[in-house]
Design a protein around this motif. Structure first.
Motif, PDB file in Angstrom:
ATOM      1  N   LEU A   1      -8.638  -7.859  12.216  1.00  0.00           N
ATOM      2  CA  LEU A   1      -8.090  -7.588  10.888  1.00  0.00           C
ATOM      3  C   LEU A   1      -8.609  -6.256  10.356  1.00  0.00           C
ATOM      4  N   ILE A   2      -9.875  -5.937  10.630  1.00  0.00           N
ATOM      5  CA  ILE A   2     -10.425  -4.635  10.239  1.00  0.00           C
ATOM      6  C   ILE A   2      -9.642  -3.514  10.920  1.00  0.00           C
ATOM      7  N   THR A   3      -9.336  -3.697  12.210  1.00  0.00           N
ATOM      8  CA  THR A   3      -8.576  -2.688  12.962  1.00  0.00           C
ATOM      9  C   THR A   3      -7.185  -2.495  12.368  1.00  0.00           C
ATOM     10  N   LYS A   4      -6.517  -3.592  11.994  1.00  0.00           N
ATOM     11  CA  LYS A   4      -5.191  -3.500  11.378  1.00  0.00           C
ATOM     12  C   LYS A   4      -5.253  -2.720  10.069  1.00  0.00           C
ATOM     13  N   LEU A   5      -6.296  -3.005   9.267  1.00  0.00           N
ATOM     14  CA  LEU A   5      -6.408  -2.333   7.976  1.00  0.00           C
ATOM     15  C   LEU A   5      -6.697  -0.845   8.162  1.00  0.00           C
ATOM     16  N   ARG A   6      -7.530  -0.523   9.142  1.00  0.00           N
ATOM     17  CA  ARG A   6      -7.781   0.891   9.431  1.00  0.00           C
ATOM     18  C   ARG A   6      -6.492   1.606   9.818  1.00  0.00           C
ATOM     19  N   LYS A   7      -5.644   0.921  10.552  1.00  0.00           N
ATOM     20  CA  LYS A   7      -4.419   1.537  11.058  1.00  0.00           C
ATOM     21  C   LYS A   7      -3.499   1.955   9.918  1.00  0.00           C
ATOM     22  N   VAL A   8      -3.367   1.118   8.875  1.00  0.00           N
ATOM     23  CA  VAL A   8      -2.464   1.474   7.775  1.00  0.00           C
ATOM     24  C   VAL A   8      -3.021   2.644   6.967  1.00  0.00           C
ATOM     25  N   PHE A   9      -4.354   2.822   6.971  1.00  0.00           N
ATOM     26  CA  PHE A   9      -4.961   3.979   6.309  1.00  0.00           C
ATOM     27  C   PHE A   9      -5.032   5.197   7.232  1.00  0.00           C
ATOM     28  N   ASN A  10      -4.644   4.997   8.510  1.00  0.00           N
ATOM     29  CA  ASN A  10      -4.784   6.062   9.516  1.00  0.00           C
ATOM     30  C   ASN A  10      -6.242   6.520   9.586  1.00  0.00           C
TER      31      ASN A  10
ATOM     32  N   ILE B   1     -16.072 -13.957   6.309  1.00  0.00           N
ATOM     33  CA  ILE B   1     -15.466 -15.251   6.648  1.00  0.00           C
ATOM     34  C   ILE B   1     -15.577 -16.203   5.460  1.00  0.00           C
ATOM     35  N   GLU B   2     -16.717 -16.158   4.797  1.00  0.00           N
ATOM     36  CA  GLU B   2     -16.929 -17.050   3.653  1.00  0.00           C
ATOM     37  C   GLU B   2     -16.048 -16.670   2.475  1.00  0.00           C
ATOM     38  N   GLN B   3     -15.908 -15.356   2.190  1.00  0.00           N
ATOM     39  CA  GLN B   3     -15.218 -14.917   0.987  1.00  0.00           C
ATOM     40  C   GLN B   3     -13.725 -14.661   1.194  1.00  0.00           C
ATOM     41  N   VAL B   4     -13.353 -14.152   2.370  1.00  0.00           N
ATOM     42  CA  VAL B   4     -11.950 -13.815   2.623  1.00  0.00           C
ATOM     43  C   VAL B   4     -11.217 -14.971   3.302  1.00  0.00           C
ATOM     44  N   TRP B   5     -11.853 -15.549   4.301  1.00  0.00           N
ATOM     45  CA  TRP B   5     -11.246 -16.704   4.991  1.00  0.00           C
ATOM     46  C   TRP B   5     -11.625 -18.023   4.325  1.00  0.00           C
ATOM     47  N   LEU B   6     -12.369 -17.938   3.235  1.00  0.00           N
ATOM     48  CA  LEU B   6     -12.764 -19.105   2.438  1.00  0.00           C
ATOM     49  C   LEU B   6     -13.450 -20.162   3.276  1.00  0.00           C
TER      50      LEU B   6
ATOM     51  N   LEU C   1       0.876  -1.165   0.000  1.00  0.00           N
ATOM     52  CA  LEU C   1       0.000   0.000   0.000  1.00  0.00           C
ATOM     53  C   LEU C   1       0.919   1.223   0.000  1.00  0.00           C
ATOM     54  N   THR C   2       0.861   2.003  -1.092  1.00  0.00           N
ATOM     55  CA  THR C   2       1.835   3.058  -1.304  1.00  0.00           C
ATOM     56  C   THR C   2       1.147   4.419  -1.309  1.00  0.00           C
ATOM     57  N   SER C   3       1.732   5.370  -0.567  1.00  0.00           N
ATOM     58  CA  SER C   3       1.288   6.761  -0.597  1.00  0.00           C
ATOM     59  C   SER C   3       2.406   7.603  -1.190  1.00  0.00           C
ATOM     60  N   THR C   4       2.296   8.904  -1.081  1.00  0.00           N
ATOM     61  CA  THR C   4       3.295   9.775  -1.710  1.00  0.00           C
ATOM     62  C   THR C   4       4.673   9.668  -1.093  1.00  0.00           C
ATOM     63  N   ASN C   5       4.736   9.230   0.170  1.00  0.00           N
ATOM     64  CA  ASN C   5       6.055   9.190   0.823  1.00  0.00           C
ATOM     65  C   ASN C   5       6.322   7.905   1.589  1.00  0.00           C
TER      66      ASN C   5
ATOM     67  N   GLU D   1       0.240  -7.631   5.442  1.00  0.00           N
ATOM     68  CA  GLU D   1       0.139  -9.051   5.758  1.00  0.00           C
ATOM     69  C   GLU D   1      -0.777  -9.727   4.741  1.00  0.00           C
ATOM     70  N   PRO D   2      -0.599 -11.040   4.505  1.00  0.00           N
ATOM     71  CA  PRO D   2      -1.409 -11.743   3.490  1.00  0.00           C
ATOM     72  C   PRO D   2      -2.916 -11.611   3.695  1.00  0.00           C
ATOM     73  N   MET D   3      -3.404 -11.745   4.944  1.00  0.00           N
ATOM     74  CA  MET D   3      -4.844 -11.667   5.179  1.00  0.00           C
ATOM     75  C   MET D   3      -5.359 -10.239   4.980  1.00  0.00           C
ATOM     76  N   MET D   4      -4.520  -9.236   5.261  1.00  0.00           N
ATOM     77  CA  MET D   4      -4.905  -7.847   4.997  1.00  0.00           C
ATOM     78  C   MET D   4      -5.064  -7.632   3.492  1.00  0.00           C
ATOM     79  N   VAL D   5      -4.189  -8.256   2.698  1.00  0.00           N
ATOM     80  CA  VAL D   5      -4.283  -8.164   1.242  1.00  0.00           C
ATOM     81  C   VAL D   5      -5.588  -8.783   0.753  1.00  0.00           C
ATOM     82  N   ALA D   6      -5.921  -9.965   1.281  1.00  0.00           N
ATOM     83  CA  ALA D   6      -7.156 -10.644   0.866  1.00  0.00           C
ATOM     84  C   ALA D   6      -8.383  -9.804   1.212  1.00  0.00           C
TER      85      ALA D   6
END
Length: 711
Positions: free
Chosen positions: A68-77, A51-56, A17-21, A27-32
């Motif tokens: 996992l939602i909390t982790k993803l929010r953190k990278v987006f601030n 769970i059905e679509q991401v965790w298969l 996940l790339t921003s201007t700087n 992590e793999p599950m964050m990507v999924a």
């Protein structure tokens, strides 16, 4: 696929996940999860659907989704109270509300690449160097006809230059203060064979790579030209495994292992391009000693590892081809596998030896081959492996904790941890690339599943078959439950499943990097015991809570329950295995008669197995010598686990020949039968059913890091 998410660019292939700087490795599950959100924007998605679509469909808790939602929010601030990316709808689910659009490659090429912090820093230095170039300064000078204006502009320029230098200096000081800078790297694949490719080694000119390809439990040594993709195999006949190999410093020689369970030999031969000279035998090693060999910086001095065969620890030796003399090297005390893992310094005659200590933690030692001086650099209290020197020789590069998805770098005191590479798949066997910048490693996945055979009907069925590893499956004694170690949540956890309904649940919530090598139920079903490399864990089968037995961290093998309240295990004392008992009620530890190395207790005491210090096998509640020629005492232990099981007149064990198999023997009929073919040693028997692991071989290829700054 690449996506533009507000001011970010998301690449699911590179997992970034790339921003201007900044460029963040996900992590793999964050990507999924993020990939699913990008394809389903402006929809409220329930946890069950995620769970059905991401965790298969794998069994995970609602808490795992929330984390996992909390982790993803953190990278987006992102703020959950005032969201700009992920909005929460109570009792309904989540909605991805940011602007999202796919990026076409044609559009991407027209957009300047996003610069990372490192690139920005390097660019700043480049600007300063260019601006201070004499030619540039002379152009500035000759462009000013007015001396006064020239002086003023020179003053302004020098002031600006000083400011830039100060900014860079403060930036350097800030960087030095960061303890764990992460270096994000891309990789390219070097091999695409079917099977596992391991132990890569480039020729000094960088045109060829030698590596082992393991197919159907057979070792093949391949040399590949990386320019035209041409390949040759070094073969020594059918059923003889070949590899690993090492190049000489001038690239004209290659040395390698050729071995079977009955023989072990090291050979050397000339190499010109892909043309091979005749093999020259240089050393006979003990049968069953699958070691490795490497040139030092002197082509006449080679370093190799060998053991006495079987599960004995490895020692390091030097072979001098000039006088055919062999010298045992000064090395760490041998525990577990001993000193198999070693690496030659890139410029000096020094070895880096990765060696477990008495507590089974990995230590990293430097051995000076000229003075024979051995120095402990540092230890890591973690399940890690395979340290090598960095390109400069000033750091140590090794795999991360199990399951290893990273290459890490430490200074020679074990501090200043840096991430060299991070990916989604497990990695093994790091090596330096000859370009003095990048690293090589094997990356892939062997998918272990759980199978069950009814020994009466010979019918086989799958118990657990996910896309990740499930290992060490064992029957409960009190119901249809089966326990196993699974990686569905991304790290090792204990799972339970019903052999009939196949309903599964995750029992534990470890969320760490522990690694188990054995698992068993207590007789009453109240507990599970799990063995790590140096600890025994007692796990409550109802709550999943665990505790470590209060015993010394050491090499432990052969764990069993003597009763519901007493655990039996063996530890090495003064180079000799000895049986101990741990009382669960009191924590008291008692020693068995020193006559015995291992004792395997069963619910039915007639099935108990005993091994004495003379390697003689006994069975029964009161030990009686086993005299059958079909049953070998060497089968009692395989690694850390009991490998031999007795059920009345029937015996079972795993036999690794050319192809691994679980065998059964009847004392009544005197018939030996192959019950199933498998490469997985662990199995369990109950009520005429055989529970075992099977491996679905997936490709493991060799990769090279790219764009990695030198150390």
């Amino acid at each position: 696929m690449r996506w533009q998410i507000a001011q970010f660019v998301f690449c699911d292939q590179q997992q970034t996940l790339t921003s201007t700087n900044e460029c963040v490795q996900l992590e793999p599950m964050m990507v999924a999860l993020l990939s699913y959100f990008c394809q389903n924007t402006d929809l409220i998605v329930s946890k069950d659907l995620l769970i059905e679509q991401v965790w298969l469909g794998r069994i995970v808790s609602d808490n795992a989704v929330s984390k996992l939602i909390t982790k993803l929010r953190k990278v987006f601030n992102d703020d959950a109270r005032q969201p700009k990316f992920i909005a929460t709808f109570p009792k309904k689910g989540y909605k991805f509300i940011a602007n999202v659009k796919p990026i076409n490659e044609a559009d991407l090429q027209a957009v300047p690449p996003v610069e990372t912090k490192t690139q920005i820093h390097e660019k700043s230095i480049s600007i300063v160097q260019e601006e201070t170039n004499a030619e540039v300064l002379s152009k500035v000078t000759f462009a000013e006809p007015n001396p006064t204006k020239t002086k003023d502009r020179r003053t302004t320029y020098i002031t600006a230059l000083v400011i830039i230098i100060l900014i860079i200096s403060f930036y350097n000081l800030w960087q030095q203060g960061q303890k764990s800078p992460t270096v994000s790297t891309h990789t390219k694949v070097l091999t695409t064979d079917a099977g596992d490719e391991v132990y890569p080694d480039f020729s000094p000119d960088g045109t060829r790579v030698a590596y082992m390809s393991v197919k159907n439990d057979q070792m093949h040594l391949i040399i590949k030209n990386v320019v035209d993709e041409a390949m040759i195999e070094i073969s020594h006949g059918e059923n003889i495994g070949v590899g690993p190999a090492s190049w000489s410093s001038d690239g004209k020689l290659i040395v390698y292992l050729a071995a079977t369970p009955q023989q072990c030999q090291y050979y050397i031969r000339t190499v010109n391009g892909l043309e091979l000279g005749e093999p020259q035998l240089i050393h006979n090693c003990p049968a069953g000693s699958y070691g490795k060999i490497a040139f030092s910086h002197d082509n006449n001095r080679l370093i190799y590892a060998e053991n006495s065969g079987g599960n004995t620890p490895y020692s390091l030796f030097e072979l001098n081809l000039t006088n055919d003399q062999i010298k045992r090297l000064n090395q760490p005390e041998r525990f577990l596998g001993g000193n198999f893992q070693f690496d030659l310094h890139p410029t000096e005659n020094k070895l880096l030896i990765s060696s477990p200590d008495k507590q089974q933690w990995e230590g990293f030692y430097s051995l000076d081959l000229e003075t024979d001086e051995l120095t402990l650099l540092f230890k890591q209290n973690a399940y890690i492996c395979c340290g090598i020197w960095s390109h400069s020789g000033a750091r140590v590069v090794l795999m991360g904790e199990h399951p290893a998805h990273q290459l890490l770098s430490y200074d020679l005191t074990g501090h200043d941890k840096q991430v060299v590479h991070s990916g989604s798949r497990q990695i093994r066997s790091p090596r330096r690339h000859v370009n003095e910048t990048d690293y090589l490693f094997s990356s892939g996945k062997d998918n272990y599943n759980v199978h069950l055979i009814d020994l009466s009907t010979k019918k086989e069925r799958v118990i657990v078959n996910d896309s990740v590893d499930e290992r060490l499956a064992v029957f409960a004694h009190h119901n249809n439950q089966i326990a196993y170690i699974g990686l569905a949540s991304g790290n090792e956890e204990v799972w339970l499943t019903d052999s009939e309904s196949k309903q599964r649940k995750k029992l534990t919530q470890f969320n760490d990097s522990r690694h188990y090598v054995d698992l068993l139920w207590s007789p009453d079903g109240n507990y599970l015991v799990a063995l790590t490399l140096n600890e025994i864990h007692l796990i409550n089968s109802s709550t999943g809570l665990f505790e470590r037995l209060k015993i010394p961290q050491a090499q432990i093998q052969g764990v069993s329950f003597k009763s519901a309240e007493t655990i039996s295990y063996s530890m090495k004392v003064n180079a000799q295995w000895q049986v101990y008992y741990y009382q669960l009620n009191s924590g008291e530890v008692l020693a068995e008669d020193k006559k015995w190395q291992f004792i395997q207790y069963q619910i039915t005491a007639d099935n108990n197995l005993w091994l004495d210090q003379e390697n003689k096998l006994f069975s029964g509640e009161l030990p009686i010598a086993v005299i059958s020629q079909k049953i070998s005492a060497k089968n009692l232990i395989n690694g850390r686990q009991f490998n031999l099981a007795k059920r009345g007149p029937l015996w079972f064990w795993f036999e690794r020949n050319i192809q691994g198999q679980i065998q059964g023997y009847s004392e009544i009929t005197n018939v030996l039968t192959t019950l199933t073919l498998t490469e997985t040693a662990h199995f369990d028997i109950t009520n005429n059913e055989l529970l075992f692991g099977d491996i679905e071989q997936l490709n493991s290829n060799i990769y090279q890091t790219q764009a990695l700054p030198s150390n």
